[in-house]
Design an enzyme around this catalytic site. Structure first.
Site, PDB file in Angstrom:
ATOM      1  N   ILE A  42       0.819  -1.209   0.000  1.00 50.37           N
ATOM      2  CA  ILE A  42       0.000   0.000   0.000  1.00 50.37           C
ATOM      3  C   ILE A  42       0.856   1.263   0.000  1.00 50.37           C
ATOM      4  O   ILE A  42       0.466   2.289  -0.569  1.00 50.37           O
ATOM      5  CB  ILE A  42      -0.988  -0.012   1.184  1.00 50.37           C
ATOM      6  N   ILE A  81      -4.495  -4.162  -0.546  1.00 47.62           N
ATOM      7  CA  ILE A  81      -5.118  -5.476  -0.760  1.00 47.62           C
ATOM      8  C   ILE A  81      -6.608  -5.477  -0.452  1.00 47.62           C
ATOM      9  O   ILE A  81      -7.296  -6.454  -0.750  1.00 47.62           O
ATOM     10  CB  ILE A  81      -4.411  -6.599   0.035  1.00 47.62           C
ATOM     11  N   SER A 160       0.250 -16.185  11.853  1.00 48.89           N
ATOM     12  CA  SER A 160       1.048 -15.752  13.003  1.00 48.89           C
ATOM     13  C   SER A 160       0.941 -16.820  14.074  1.00 48.89           C
ATOM     14  O   SER A 160       0.009 -17.639  14.064  1.00 48.89           O
ATOM     15  CB  SER A 160       0.497 -14.420  13.529  1.00 48.89           C
ATOM     16  N   TYR A 173      -6.329  -8.990  16.376  1.00 51.86           N
ATOM     17  CA  TYR A 173      -5.266  -9.545  15.537  1.00 51.86           C
ATOM     18  C   TYR A 173      -5.318 -11.073  15.568  1.00 51.86           C
ATOM     19  O   TYR A 173      -5.264 -11.730  14.522  1.00 51.86           O
ATOM     20  CB  TYR A 173      -3.917  -9.040  16.040  1.00 51.86           C
ATOM     21  N   LYS A 177      -5.979 -13.740  12.475  1.00 50.44           N
ATOM     22  CA  LYS A 177      -4.986 -14.748  12.112  1.00 50.44           C
ATOM     23  C   LYS A 177      -5.512 -16.169  12.317  1.00 50.44           C
ATOM     24  O   LYS A 177      -5.131 -17.085  11.578  1.00 50.44           O
ATOM     25  CB  LYS A 177      -3.701 -14.518  12.908  1.00 50.44           C
ATOM     26  N   ASP A 207      11.614  -9.537  13.882  1.00 52.33           N
ATOM     27  CA  ASP A 207      12.098  -8.157  13.959  1.00 52.33           C
ATOM     28  C   ASP A 207      11.620  -7.352  12.749  1.00 52.33           C
ATOM     29  O   ASP A 207      12.279  -7.298  11.711  1.00 52.33           O
ATOM     30  CB  ASP A 207      13.621  -8.151  14.029  1.00 52.33           C
TER      31      ASP A 207
END
EC number: 1.-.-.-
Length: 275
Positions: A42, A81, A160, A173, A177, A207
């Site tokens: 994006i 997306i 995740s 979240y 997931k 990270d």
């Protein structure tokens, strides 16, 4: 520079969230194995509820340079997306340019913090809209091209560790997931007849800008009990994993060496989910 005989030579990969971090790493590593790349991001703020800095046009340009440095071609575009029309246009342009589509890495996603009953509508809708609906739109746009190519292929859905366990402090979240697991497993059955494999990976503690250490520290300071849901990794008790370590698994799933796997959830967590 990639060798002509790389394990993915002649194939084409579609990578979302490709401007930086995991997405860039996946695109570059796939290119190193010989794949040409369709890369999108994006490159703009997703929502006011996402507090870490977004990827930029310059970031996506760096991905392009890194892929080209591997000797592969790349079509890169700034696409959200959640935008079905732009996704479909990019898929069509990618197939026109490269002639086929073999690999999809549905990587784009966002993270936020907050207890479920304290979330705003914007927080909920942004995370669900990008992570779940945006991934579904990505797959809806790309799967027909993979079927039409008739070469089988591999789809890697980047979920995740929060897609396999509870994560207090970011339940929206985790919900997004977890939902990707159902999407992955259903699609694995539906695409089996076309020789297309679908698997999800579940990284832990990588990270990237999404980590937001300060936000995590503040959450754990306010709610000390939550820290038990985020244990250290047995193989690496301190620090974070690197995007390249996740790409090791993505490249493997994209290639023929994982040909017997479909409908699998693969933790990439150095043992953390065993606590």
């Amino acid at each position: 520079m990639s060798a002509r005989g790389g394990s993915l030579h002649g194939r084409v990969a579609f990578v979302t969230g490709a401007a930086r971090a995991q997405g860039r790493s996946h695109a570059v590593r796939l290119a190193r194995e010989g794949a040409d790349i369709v890369a999108l991001d994006i490159c703009a703020p997703v929502s006011g509820s996402v507090t870490y800095p977004p990827a930029t046009s310059e970031d996506l340009g760096e991905t392009v340079r890194a892929v080209e440095a591997e000797g592969r071609k790349v079509l890169a575009r700034e696409v959200d997306i959640r935008d079905d029309a732009e996704l479909r246009r990019l898929v069509a342009d990618g197939v026109e340019q490269f002639g086929r589509l073999d690999i999809v890495v549905a990587n784009a996603g966002v993270l936020g913090w907050g207890r479920l009953w304290e979330l705003t509508d914007e927080q909920w809708e942004t995370v669900i809209g990008v992570n779940l609906t945006g991934t579904w739109r990505t797959l809806r746009a790309t799967v027909p091209a993979m079927i039409d190519a008739g070469n089988g292929g591999s789809i890697v859905v980047v979920s995740s560790s929060a897609g396999l366990k509870a994560t207090p402090g970011n339940g929206h979240y985790a919900a997004s997931k977890h939902a990707l697991v159902a999407l992955t497993n259903t699609l694995a059955i539906e695409l089996g007849e076309f020789g297309i494999r679908v698997n999800s990976i579940h990284p832990y503690s990588v990270d990237t800008p999404m980590i937001e250490p300060e936000a995590m520290i503040q959450t754990f300071a306010k709610h000390p009990g939550y820290v038990h849901s985020f244990p250290p990794m047995p193989l690496q008790p301190k620090g974070f994993m690197t995007p390249d370590e996740i790409s090791d698994v993505v490249v493997w799933l994209a290639g023929d060496g994982s040909g017997a796997l479909s409908g699998n959830q693969i933790p990439v967590d150095k043992g953390a989910l065993k606590y």
